[in-house]
Write an enzyme that holds these catalytic residues in place. Structure first.
Site, PDB file in Angstrom:
ATOM      1  N   ASP A  66       7.414   7.937  -4.690  1.00  0.00           N
ATOM      2  CA  ASP A  66       6.651   8.685  -5.444  1.00  0.00           C
ATOM      3  C   ASP A  66       5.533   9.334  -4.624  1.00  0.00           C
ATOM      4  OD1 ASP A  66       4.853   6.650  -4.829  1.00  0.00           O
ATOM      5  OD2 ASP A  66       5.133   5.557  -6.424  1.00  0.00           O
ATOM      6  N   ASP A  85      -5.781   2.518   4.466  1.00  0.00           N
ATOM      7  CA  ASP A  85      -5.570   1.307   5.062  1.00  0.00           C
ATOM      8  C   ASP A  85      -4.752   1.460   6.479  1.00  0.00           C
ATOM      9  OD1 ASP A  85      -3.163   1.984   3.811  1.00  0.00           O
ATOM     10  OD2 ASP A  85      -2.459   0.187   3.158  1.00  0.00           O
ATOM     11  N   ASP A 104       1.527  10.954  -4.096  1.00  0.00           N
ATOM     12  CA  ASP A 104       0.208  10.918  -4.102  1.00  0.00           C
ATOM     13  C   ASP A 104      -0.444  12.005  -3.539  1.00  0.00           C
ATOM     14  OD1 ASP A 104       0.054   7.852  -4.891  1.00  0.00           O
ATOM     15  OD2 ASP A 104       1.014   7.772  -2.982  1.00  0.00           O
TER      16      ASP A 104
HETATM   17  P1  ATP Z   1       4.385   3.074  -1.727  1.00  0.00           P
HETATM   18  O1  ATP Z   1       3.945   4.061  -2.637  1.00  0.00           O
HETATM   19  O2  ATP Z   1       5.433   3.475  -0.730  1.00  0.00           O
HETATM   20  O3  ATP Z   1       4.342   1.482  -2.001  1.00  0.00           O
HETATM   21  P2  ATP Z   1       1.942   4.073  -0.466  1.00  0.00           P
HETATM   22  O4  ATP Z   1       1.328   3.702   0.967  1.00  0.00           O
HETATM   23  O5  ATP Z   1       2.055   5.377  -0.971  1.00  0.00           O
HETATM   24  O6  ATP Z   1       3.288   3.160  -0.420  1.00  0.00           O
HETATM   25  P3  ATP Z   1       0.137   3.480  -2.601  1.00  0.00           P
HETATM   26  O7  ATP Z   1      -0.198   2.123  -3.187  1.00  0.00           O
HETATM   27  O8  ATP Z   1       0.915   4.446  -3.528  1.00  0.00           O
HETATM   28  O9  ATP Z   1       1.179   3.172  -1.391  1.00  0.00           O
HETATM   29  O10 ATP Z   1      -1.242   3.945  -2.084  1.00  0.00           O
HETATM   30  C1  ATP Z   1      -1.131   5.400  -1.630  1.00  0.00           C
HETATM   31  C2  ATP Z   1      -2.117   5.567  -0.284  1.00  0.00           C
HETATM   32  O11 ATP Z   1      -3.437   5.071  -0.718  1.00  0.00           O
HETATM   33  C3  ATP Z   1      -1.701   4.673   0.707  1.00  0.00           C
HETATM   34  O12 ATP Z   1      -0.876   5.208   1.572  1.00  0.00           O
HETATM   35  C4  ATP Z   1      -2.880   4.457   1.539  1.00  0.00           C
HETATM   36  O13 ATP Z   1      -3.282   5.529   2.125  1.00  0.00           O
HETATM   37  C5  ATP Z   1      -3.869   4.264   0.297  1.00  0.00           C
HETATM   38  N1  ATP Z   1      -4.173   2.901  -0.311  1.00  0.00           N
HETATM   39  C6  ATP Z   1      -3.643   2.276  -1.043  1.00  0.00           C
HETATM   40  N2  ATP Z   1      -3.964   0.976  -1.218  1.00  0.00           N
HETATM   41  C7  ATP Z   1      -4.965   0.909  -0.254  1.00  0.00           C
HETATM   42  C8  ATP Z   1      -5.723  -0.109   0.303  1.00  0.00           C
HETATM   43  N3  ATP Z   1      -5.879  -1.256  -0.488  1.00  0.00           N
HETATM   44  N4  ATP Z   1      -6.752   0.101   0.962  1.00  0.00           N
HETATM   45  C9  ATP Z   1      -6.823   1.324   1.635  1.00  0.00           C
HETATM   46  N5  ATP Z   1      -6.217   2.237   1.583  1.00  0.00           N
HETATM   47  C10 ATP Z   1      -5.261   2.262   0.344  1.00  0.00           C
HETATM   48 MG    MG Z   2       2.567   5.732  -3.051  1.00  0.00          MG
END
Ligand code: ATP
Ligand code: MG
Length: 456
Positions: A74, A158, A76
């Protein structure tokens, strides 16, 4: 020598156009992520925001996955527009979230998560933030709606590989923390001081493990080291958030690897009571691992997975244990099963908030299990008619494959479904014992041999 040096400078190996903020900007030729690779909805969001004078970038997992030549799950988007401003620009959008507000923008069947640039709660200048971050006594951030600039937004993310910003109109990639290098080195590195970042949000420990398993990356030693010591902090995380993260881990297509890594890092103990207990029992572990393997295979083949099914498998051996105990205390078969289900779910709910609708599915699946042991009279026909038969059958199959029940039972049910209706009659097992006697001979062991159970 000099020629070689100039060559390396020109190829960008030594010279990185670092801005004042410390960001490295990479042009299309060095990352090859094209506009066409970005989803329609994400493009609509960034284009619209930019046309109104805001900055807007694709961020997070999608950029990371595209650079790794994987298909993003997805998208962001990060922007300097406030949630209200974003919401005002998109008819199909809504503001969500308590810990921090984000906007979901929908287009077709897709949803893009749009977040406003935020600063870390202790970032310089964040004192002036309208809505300051608060932490609990362990340092966990309770609210962090402190708006910031793009650089601050990169720093509060993160992992370095999750802090890359892609602009679909200029095709430029902004890297503030060496994320591109870490991607190349297949390394997971937290931004900032790892212990502090885990204290602020203990879920980051789970995220690190999830990404390590899904990407098959190494965890940088400094990022890895504090995890074991700080694992207890997960008990302060709200149960609903843990459930969300747990679901992400289990539905990542790499559930088996994730669970293995969780154990390696000492994160399964205490955190998820269900995994904790079950993985200690050989039969339970085999059953859970087989269920997770199945789930991984289905997800990789783009087939649907039912979270209710998955969680019912995770807790099954706990139910089984309680069922046996309650029966031994004198309660009869089915009431004992129902009491065992309630007990296990209750014990579980303090730590991990399994949503109510899943609980309904789980109970239904468990309650179906004794019925697979009945292979006489009209009962198998009635079972076959039930809408949940297939899920119940799959569950029973796993029980047989893991060695809990005789494989003969699974083969019988497989055949019973496949044959013509007339042949089904012939497959039925005889009503060997008259009804009255059968009732008196009810077994007290929850896990019965197939033969004994059929006589019930
Ligand atoms: P995926 O969606 O593939 O599981 P993602 O990295 O996109 O991985 P998301 O939960 O969609 O994870 O979060 C989007 C972004 O927001 C992350 O890539 C990161 O930059 C930030 N993020 C998410 N959770 C945290 C957290 N707990 N602490 C700090 N930054 C975060
Ligand atoms: Mg994501």
């Amino acid at each position: 020598m000099i020629k070689k040096l100039i060559g390396r400078v020109l190829s960008g190996k030594l010279f990185n156009p670092r801005s004042q903020s410390g960001a490295i900007t990479l042009e299309f030729k060095s990352h090859s992520v094209s506009r066409e690779q970005i989803s329609a909805c994400a493009l609509q969001v960034t284009d619209t925001l930019q046309s109104k004078g805001f900055s807007a970038y694709v961020v997070g997992g999608a950029v990371r996955d595209l650079l790794l030549k994987r298909t993003p799950k997805d998208y962001d988007v990060a922007t300097n527009a406030t949630p209200e401003q974003v919401h005002g620009l998109f008819r199909r959008s809504r503001i969500i979230g308590r810990r921090f507000q984000i906007v979901h923008v929908m287009s077709g069947r897709e949803t893009v998560e749009v977040s406003t640039f935020r600063a870390a709660h202790d970032a310089p200048g964040s004192e002036s933030g309208v809505d300051k971050a608060r932490t609990d006594e362990h340092g966990r951030i309770l609210r962090d709606n402190v708006f910031g600039n793009q650089q601050q937004d990169a720093t509060r993310r993160d992992l370095t590989i999750n802090a890359l910003f892609y602009d679909p109109s200029t095709l430029q990639l902004h890297d503030f923390h060496g994320g591109v290098e870490d991607l190349k080195a297949q390394r997971l590195r937290l931004i900032g001081d790892p212990s502090q970042r885990y204290r602020e949000d203990p879920v980051r420990m789970l995220r690190v493990v999830r990404f390590a398993a899904a990407l098959n990356f190494q965890i940088d030693p400094a990022t890895r080291k504090p995890i074991r010591e700080l694992s207890g902090l997960l008990s302060n995380v709200p149960a609903a958030r843990l459930f969300d993260e747990m679901l992400k881990m289990l539905l990542s297509g790499h559930a088996v690897q994730t669970v293995k890594r969780l154990r390696e890092e000492g994160l399964h103990g205490g955190l998820l009571p269900l995994l904790d207990v079950i993985l200690e029992q050989p039969l339970g572990e085999k059953f859970v691992m087989m269920a997770l393997e199945n789930t991984d295979e289905r997800i990789r083949a783009n087939k649907g997975v039912s979270p209710g099914f998955l969680f019912s498998t995770l807790l099954w051996h706990e139910v089984l244990k309680a069922w046996r105990r309650i029966q031994a205390q004198g309660l009869s078969n089915i009431p004992a099963l129902y009491q065992a289900m309630e007990e296990v779910l209750q014990k579980q709910s303090d730590q991990l908030a399994i949503p109510r609708r899943l609980i309904g599915d789980m109970k239904e699946l468990w309650a179906l299990q004794p019925r697979f042991l009945q292979r006489n009279g009209r009962r198998p026909f009635r079972l076959l008619e039930l809408p949940r038969f297939r899920a119940g059958y799959d569950f029973m199959l796993l029980r047989c494959q893991s060695g809990e029940l005789d494989m003969e039972l699974a083969d019988w049910w497989t055949q019973f479904q496949e044959v013509e209706a007339s042949e089904r009659e012939e497959m039925l097992l005889p009503d060997a014992i008259p009804k009255k006697r059968r009732r008196r001979k009810r077994s007290t062991g929850a896990v019965q041999t197939v033969e004994a159970a059929e006589k019930v």
